[in-house]
Design a protein around this motif. Structure first.
Motif, PDB file in Angstrom:
ATOM      1  N   VAL A  90     -12.551  -1.292 -12.577  1.00  0.00           N
ATOM      2  CA  VAL A  90     -12.817  -1.083 -11.215  1.00  0.00           C
ATOM      3  C   VAL A  90     -11.422  -0.791 -10.397  1.00  0.00           C
ATOM      4  O   VAL A  90     -11.339   0.212  -9.546  1.00  0.00           O
ATOM      5  N   SER A  91     -10.696  -1.792 -10.500  1.00  0.00           N
ATOM      6  CA  SER A  91      -9.497  -1.609  -9.838  1.00  0.00           C
ATOM      7  C   SER A  91      -8.204  -0.841 -10.291  1.00  0.00           C
ATOM      8  O   SER A  91      -7.443  -0.491  -9.475  1.00  0.00           O
ATOM      9  N   ILE A  92      -8.094  -0.681 -11.608  1.00  0.00           N
ATOM     10  CA  ILE A  92      -6.995   0.222 -12.098  1.00  0.00           C
ATOM     11  C   ILE A  92      -7.400   1.730 -12.702  1.00  0.00           C
ATOM     12  O   ILE A  92      -6.900   2.612 -12.188  1.00  0.00           O
ATOM     13  N   LEU A  93      -8.278   1.729 -13.236  1.00  0.00           N
ATOM     14  CA  LEU A  93      -8.580   3.057 -13.962  1.00  0.00           C
ATOM     15  C   LEU A  93      -9.028   4.154 -13.198  1.00  0.00           C
ATOM     16  O   LEU A  93      -8.384   5.188 -13.267  1.00  0.00           O
ATOM     17  N   PRO A  94      -9.755   3.877 -12.000  1.00  0.00           N
ATOM     18  CA  PRO A  94     -10.159   4.890 -11.325  1.00  0.00           C
ATOM     19  C   PRO A  94      -8.933   5.446 -10.480  1.00  0.00           C
ATOM     20  O   PRO A  94      -8.719   6.581  -9.946  1.00  0.00           O
ATOM     21  N   ARG A  95      -7.797   4.561 -10.169  1.00  0.00           N
ATOM     22  CA  ARG A  95      -6.859   4.724  -9.344  1.00  0.00           C
ATOM     23  C   ARG A  95      -5.807   5.887 -10.053  1.00  0.00           C
ATOM     24  O   ARG A  95      -5.065   6.500  -9.449  1.00  0.00           O
ATOM     25  N   LEU A  96      -5.932   5.695 -11.321  1.00  0.00           N
ATOM     26  CA  LEU A  96      -4.789   6.646 -12.091  1.00  0.00           C
ATOM     27  C   LEU A  96      -5.415   8.044 -11.755  1.00  0.00           C
ATOM     28  O   LEU A  96      -4.183   8.984 -12.045  1.00  0.00           O
ATOM     29  N   PHE A  97      -6.353   8.404 -11.375  1.00  0.00           N
ATOM     30  CA  PHE A  97      -6.739   9.590 -11.476  1.00  0.00           C
ATOM     31  C   PHE A  97      -6.552  10.531  -9.812  1.00  0.00           C
ATOM     32  O   PHE A  97      -6.529  11.643  -9.739  1.00  0.00           O
ATOM     33  N   ILE A  98      -6.183   9.746  -8.877  1.00  0.00           N
ATOM     34  CA  ILE A  98      -6.064  10.139  -7.474  1.00  0.00           C
ATOM     35  C   ILE A  98      -5.069  11.284  -7.435  1.00  0.00           C
ATOM     36  O   ILE A  98      -5.453  12.364  -6.955  1.00  0.00           O
ATOM     37  N   ALA A 122      -5.954  16.399  -0.184  1.00  0.00           N
ATOM     38  CA  ALA A 122      -6.032  14.913   0.419  1.00  0.00           C
ATOM     39  C   ALA A 122      -7.448  14.863   0.216  1.00  0.00           C
ATOM     40  O   ALA A 122      -7.951  13.513  -0.037  1.00  0.00           O
ATOM     41  N   VAL A 123      -8.470  15.711   0.652  1.00  0.00           N
ATOM     42  CA  VAL A 123      -9.937  15.227   0.452  1.00  0.00           C
ATOM     43  C   VAL A 123     -10.433  15.092  -1.218  1.00  0.00           C
ATOM     44  O   VAL A 123     -11.042  14.022  -1.280  1.00  0.00           O
ATOM     45  N   VAL A 124      -9.634  15.922  -2.063  1.00  0.00           N
ATOM     46  CA  VAL A 124     -10.077  15.457  -3.489  1.00  0.00           C
ATOM     47  C   VAL A 124      -9.666  14.156  -3.802  1.00  0.00           C
ATOM     48  O   VAL A 124     -10.152  13.611  -4.572  1.00  0.00           O
ATOM     49  N   GLY A 125      -8.361  13.905  -3.537  1.00  0.00           N
ATOM     50  CA  GLY A 125      -7.868  12.663  -4.057  1.00  0.00           C
ATOM     51  C   GLY A 125      -8.256  11.395  -3.641  1.00  0.00           C
ATOM     52  O   GLY A 125      -8.761  10.629  -4.089  1.00  0.00           O
ATOM     53  N   THR A 126      -8.909  11.605  -2.330  1.00  0.00           N
ATOM     54  CA  THR A 126      -9.700  10.566  -1.397  1.00  0.00           C
ATOM     55  C   THR A 126     -11.148  10.359  -2.267  1.00  0.00           C
ATOM     56  O   THR A 126     -11.564   9.266  -2.474  1.00  0.00           O
ATOM     57  N   LEU A 127     -11.557  11.389  -2.442  1.00  0.00           N
ATOM     58  CA  LEU A 127     -13.091  11.352  -3.122  1.00  0.00           C
ATOM     59  C   LEU A 127     -12.853  10.871  -4.458  1.00  0.00           C
ATOM     60  O   LEU A 127     -13.825  10.252  -5.047  1.00  0.00           O
ATOM     61  N   THR A 128     -11.979  11.080  -5.112  1.00  0.00           N
ATOM     62  CA  THR A 128     -11.629  10.582  -6.587  1.00  0.00           C
ATOM     63  C   THR A 128     -11.722   9.158  -6.338  1.00  0.00           C
ATOM     64  O   THR A 128     -12.410   8.649  -7.244  1.00  0.00           O
ATOM     65  N   ASN A 129     -10.698   8.465  -5.651  1.00  0.00           N
ATOM     66  CA  ASN A 129     -10.814   7.068  -5.320  1.00  0.00           C
ATOM     67  C   ASN A 129     -12.243   6.412  -5.098  1.00  0.00           C
ATOM     68  O   ASN A 129     -12.723   5.663  -5.862  1.00  0.00           O
ATOM     69  N   THR A 130     -12.986   7.086  -3.974  1.00  0.00           N
ATOM     70  CA  THR A 130     -14.115   6.368  -3.646  1.00  0.00           C
ATOM     71  C   THR A 130     -15.287   6.629  -4.773  1.00  0.00           C
ATOM     72  O   THR A 130     -15.762   5.768  -5.057  1.00  0.00           O
TER      73      THR A 130
END
Length: 187
Positions: A90-98, A122-130
């Motif tokens: 939850v905390s690490i893996l998703p953030r790698l893709f931002i 900016a939109v895609v990076g933010t949505l990637t995180n969310t």
């Protein structure tokens, strides 16, 4: 896969900004009632900037710093958030893709229009995180899918707006993108 000195410096600087925003809580917006557990965040912005300015590898490194910082701070969060973010899925893996998704979005759109490329990244990076963090929470059974839309959607919209404004301003300053038309060229 060799990093230049500039890329190392940008990674370190943006990583440090991410850590400071997280530790001081300046990187969080809210929470807003009735969403007591969920805050909007701007912590994804350094990874997005790194991806746009220096490429996907730098974006990945800054995302890693964001994820590790989030994981290390998890014990200080309120329950059940502390349990959710203690899980590196939850905390690490998703953030790698931002920063990676932001970098490739920018690269794909920059020839068509610089402004669109930066805002899109900016939109895609933010949505990637969310999407990836919330998706991990749902897949791991921490949060039921039915509560996602009413609780996450308002935060996601706020995060996207703030990210587009900040990322566009910083990239415009760094790359010298102007709002004014130049003779013989389009914006």
């Amino acid at each position: 896969m060799k990093l230049s000195i500039r890329q190392i410096v940008v990674s370190g600087l943006m990583g440090a900004i991410t850590i400071v925003l997280g530790v001081t809580r300046l990187g969080f917006i809210g929470p807003f009632p009735p969403l007591i557990l969920i805050s909007a965040t701007i912590l994804q912005i350094p990874a997005i900037l790194g991806g746009i300015l220096e490429g996907p590898l730098v974006g990945l490194l800054i995302g890693l710093i964001f994820g590790l910082s989030s994981w290390l701070q998890a014990p200080t969060e309120i329950p059940p958030v502390n349990l959710w973010f203690s899980n590196p899925l939850v905390s690490i893996l998703p953030r790698l893709f931002i920063g990676v998704t932001a970098a490739y979005t920018y690269l794909a759109l920059r020839r068509a229009n610089q402004w669109l490329a930066v805002a899109g990244a900016a939109v895609v990076g933010t949505l990637t995180n969310t999407i990836l963090v919330v998706g991990a929470l749902v897949v791991l059974g921490y949060v039921p899918l039915v509560v996602i839309v009413p609780t996450v959607l308002p935060n996601a919209i706020a995060e996207i707006i703030v990210a587009v404004v900040i990322v566009t301003a910083v990239v415009a300053a760094e790359k010298g993108i102007s709002l004014r038309r130049r003779r013989g060229s389009s914006v």
